[in-house]
Motif scaffolding. Structure first.
Motif, PDB file in Angstrom:
ATOM      1  N   ALA A 104     -17.414   7.168  -0.228  1.00 49.83           N
ATOM      2  CA  ALA A 104     -17.049   5.252  -1.338  1.00 49.83           C
ATOM      3  C   ALA A 104     -15.353   4.591  -1.474  1.00 49.83           C
ATOM      4  O   ALA A 104     -15.315   3.619  -1.578  1.00 49.83           O
ATOM      5  N   LEU A 105     -14.694   5.650  -1.479  1.00 52.58           N
ATOM      6  CA  LEU A 105     -13.143   5.355  -2.092  1.00 52.58           C
ATOM      7  C   LEU A 105     -12.924   6.028  -0.932  1.00 52.58           C
ATOM      8  O   LEU A 105     -11.756   4.796  -1.008  1.00 52.58           O
ATOM      9  N   ALA A 106     -13.071   6.293  -0.234  1.00 53.73           N
ATOM     10  CA  ALA A 106     -12.053   6.391   1.107  1.00 53.73           C
ATOM     11  C   ALA A 106     -12.786   4.634   1.715  1.00 53.73           C
ATOM     12  O   ALA A 106     -11.390   4.439   2.479  1.00 53.73           O
ATOM     13  N   ALA A 107     -13.307   4.750   1.708  1.00 52.36           N
ATOM     14  CA  ALA A 107     -14.017   3.294   2.215  1.00 52.36           C
ATOM     15  C   ALA A 107     -12.967   1.768   1.719  1.00 52.36           C
ATOM     16  O   ALA A 107     -12.792   1.300   2.456  1.00 52.36           O
ATOM     17  N   HIS A 108     -13.248   2.173   0.303  1.00 49.22           N
ATOM     18  CA  HIS A 108     -12.249   1.030  -0.900  1.00 49.22           C
ATOM     19  C   HIS A 108     -11.020   1.007  -0.316  1.00 49.22           C
ATOM     20  O   HIS A 108     -10.388  -0.529  -0.084  1.00 49.22           O
ATOM     21  N   GLU A 109     -10.218   2.438  -0.416  1.00 49.28           N
ATOM     22  CA  GLU A 109      -9.413   2.404   0.208  1.00 49.28           C
ATOM     23  C   GLU A 109      -8.895   1.719   2.026  1.00 49.28           C
ATOM     24  O   GLU A 109      -7.746   1.400   2.041  1.00 49.28           O
ATOM     25  N   ARG A 110      -9.356   1.859   2.648  1.00 44.22           N
ATOM     26  CA  ARG A 110      -9.436   1.076   3.492  1.00 44.22           C
ATOM     27  C   ARG A 110      -9.726  -0.556   4.041  1.00 44.22           C
ATOM     28  O   ARG A 110      -8.433  -1.451   4.802  1.00 44.22           O
ATOM     29  N   HIS A 111     -10.283  -0.903   2.854  1.00 44.48           N
ATOM     30  CA  HIS A 111     -10.298  -1.757   2.733  1.00 44.48           C
ATOM     31  C   HIS A 111      -9.162  -2.682   2.453  1.00 44.48           C
ATOM     32  O   HIS A 111      -8.961  -3.846   2.295  1.00 44.48           O
ATOM     33  N   SER A 112      -8.792  -1.639   1.240  1.00 47.66           N
ATOM     34  CA  SER A 112      -7.088  -2.062   0.744  1.00 47.66           C
ATOM     35  C   SER A 112      -6.392  -2.283   1.061  1.00 47.66           C
ATOM     36  O   SER A 112      -4.713  -2.403   1.038  1.00 47.66           O
ATOM     37  N   LEU A 113      -6.408  -2.096   2.660  1.00 47.61           N
ATOM     38  CA  LEU A 113      -4.896  -1.075   3.850  1.00 47.61           C
ATOM     39  C   LEU A 113      -4.441  -2.989   3.608  1.00 47.61           C
ATOM     40  O   LEU A 113      -2.595  -2.914   3.607  1.00 47.61           O
ATOM     41  N   PRO A 114      -4.430  -3.797   4.069  1.00 49.82           N
ATOM     42  CA  PRO A 114      -4.175  -5.321   4.381  1.00 49.82           C
ATOM     43  C   PRO A 114      -3.302  -5.648   3.108  1.00 49.82           C
ATOM     44  O   PRO A 114      -1.557  -5.934   2.638  1.00 49.82           O
ATOM     45  N   PHE A 115      -3.805  -5.341   1.650  1.00 48.40           N
ATOM     46  CA  PHE A 115      -2.804  -5.309   0.321  1.00 48.40           C
ATOM     47  C   PHE A 115      -1.934  -4.194  -0.093  1.00 48.40           C
ATOM     48  O   PHE A 115      -0.935  -4.483   0.537  1.00 48.40           O
ATOM     49  N   THR A 116      -2.248  -3.404   0.521  1.00 45.59           N
ATOM     50  CA  THR A 116      -1.124  -1.928   0.569  1.00 45.59           C
ATOM     51  C   THR A 116       0.254  -2.258   1.834  1.00 45.59           C
ATOM     52  O   THR A 116       1.133  -2.356   1.171  1.00 45.59           O
ATOM     53  N   LYS A 117      -0.056  -3.134   2.744  1.00 45.38           N
ATOM     54  CA  LYS A 117       0.489  -3.455   3.708  1.00 45.38           C
ATOM     55  C   LYS A 117       1.556  -3.996   3.210  1.00 45.38           C
ATOM     56  O   LYS A 117       2.826  -4.358   3.459  1.00 45.38           O
ATOM     57  N   ALA A 118       0.707  -5.133   2.724  1.00 47.10           N
ATOM     58  CA  ALA A 118       1.667  -6.550   2.010  1.00 47.10           C
ATOM     59  C   ALA A 118       2.450  -5.717   1.548  1.00 47.10           C
ATOM     60  O   ALA A 118       4.348  -6.013   1.084  1.00 47.10           O
ATOM     61  N   MET A 119       2.655  -4.473   0.033  1.00 50.30           N
ATOM     62  CA  MET A 119       3.091  -4.838  -0.937  1.00 50.30           C
ATOM     63  C   MET A 119       4.319  -3.360  -0.872  1.00 50.30           C
ATOM     64  O   MET A 119       5.432  -3.368  -0.710  1.00 50.30           O
ATOM     65  N   ASN A 120       3.971  -2.714   0.373  1.00 48.89           N
ATOM     66  CA  ASN A 120       4.797  -2.203   1.276  1.00 48.89           C
ATOM     67  C   ASN A 120       6.264  -2.802   1.966  1.00 48.89           C
ATOM     68  O   ASN A 120       7.098  -2.387   2.091  1.00 48.89           O
ATOM     69  N   SER A 121       5.685  -3.843   2.665  1.00 46.06           N
ATOM     70  CA  SER A 121       6.948  -4.633   2.847  1.00 46.06           C
ATOM     71  C   SER A 121       7.960  -5.313   2.136  1.00 46.06           C
ATOM     72  O   SER A 121       8.487  -6.004   3.033  1.00 46.06           O
ATOM     73  N   GLY A 122       7.235  -5.863   0.919  1.00 43.00           N
ATOM     74  CA  GLY A 122       8.096  -6.331  -0.139  1.00 43.00           C
ATOM     75  C   GLY A 122       7.220  -7.510  -0.440  1.00 43.00           C
ATOM     76  O   GLY A 122       8.127  -8.386  -0.796  1.00 43.00           O
ATOM     77  N   ASP A 123       6.460  -8.166   0.282  1.00 46.99           N
ATOM     78  CA  ASP A 123       5.775  -9.014   0.083  1.00 46.99           C
ATOM     79  C   ASP A 123       5.208  -9.739  -0.806  1.00 46.99           C
ATOM     80  O   ASP A 123       3.990  -9.658  -0.335  1.00 46.99           O
TER      81      ASP A 123
END
Length: 268
Positions: free
Chosen positions: A128-147
């Protein structure tokens, strides 16, 4: 505990009822988010509601000190000398859990609404946590890009399927969310890795105050696993579900949430 030196939290008071409550809001909100529940309880409670770091009128988090330590220290500083009912939502619920462990004598009752303490899900429901992490990928990518604005937009939608479209929000609201979103990656160590040891012997397992673990009916699977695991680990905990609600139950369904909470408070 290593809170941010010189940090100042803005604290607001909501309601004029006899029952004194410490209310700890979720990420990208502010202390006023409890107004709907206060209104629903109509004169029964007074909320003391600090704004968390980088939110509302509180100082910004410095990005260096331990975010959760600062949230805990500033919240405890806002409390009465006598025990209070403590209620927290999402990251605010994590702060409430830490107060219950570190300052149990200050807590008359504890209510946590969908705490994002994913270290529990990591132990109990890793899929369930792994699924949540996949769901969170767009957020992680945005923050990693500095946006930060893109991160705030994605985060807001991720936790509230019924949230208004980003462009329809007032500019002030969008700016406030963008300002605060940097605390999300800054809270990962305490939420995912339990770097403050709440799951160690003598932590949550030693907390004896009456505890309500609450979630929305439409909660994410990782939240359901977290709530289930938390209730199983605490000695005096019970669970409840807000019908029809998702993660934002105290804001989207304040009347229903308040009614369930009052039933609990009446037993304390």
């Amino acid at each position: 505990m290593t809170p941010q030196p010189g940090f100042h939290a803005h604290v607001r008071t909501l309601g004029q009822g006899p029952r004194r409550v410490l209310g700890l809001h979720c990420t990208l909100a502010f202390g006023g988010a409890w107004a709907g529940m206060v209104d629903a309880l109509d004169g029964e409670v007074t909320f003391v509601a600090p704004d968390m770091p980088s939110h509302g009128k509180s100082d910004d988090w410095d990005g260096v000190s331990h975010l959760s330590d600062t949230a805990v220290a500033s919240s405890v500083a806002a409390m009465d000398d006598t025990p209070m009912d403590v209620i927290g939502h999402s990251f605010g619920a994590m702060t409430a859990l830490r107060i219950a462990v570190s300052y149990p004598e200050r807590v008359r009752s504890l209510t946590v609404i969908e705490p994002v303490f994913f270290a529990i899900a990591r132990q109990d429901a890793p899929d369930a946590l792994a699924a949540h992490e996949r769901h969170s990928l767009p957020f992680t990518k945005a923050m990693n890009s500095g946006d930060a604005e893109a991160g705030a937009r994605v985060f807001n939608r991720m936790w509230s399927d019924q949230a208004p479209a980003w462009d329809s929000l007032p500019e002030r609201t969008r700016a406030a969310m963008t300002r605060g979103v940097h605390v999300v990656p800054g809270s990962r160590d305490v939420l995912y890795d339990d770097d403050r040891g709440l799951l160690q012997p003598g932590g949550l397992d030693a907390a004896r105050m009456p505890t309500l673990v609450l979630r929305g009916e439409q909660a994410h699977p990782a939240i359901i696993a977290t709530n289930d695991g938390l209730a199983a680990r605490m000695r005096n905990a019970r669970q409840a579900v807000v019908p029809g609600a998702g993660h934002m139950a105290p804001i989207s369904h304040p009347g229903e949430t308040a009614a369930i909470w009052k039933e609990f408070l009446d037993t304390v």
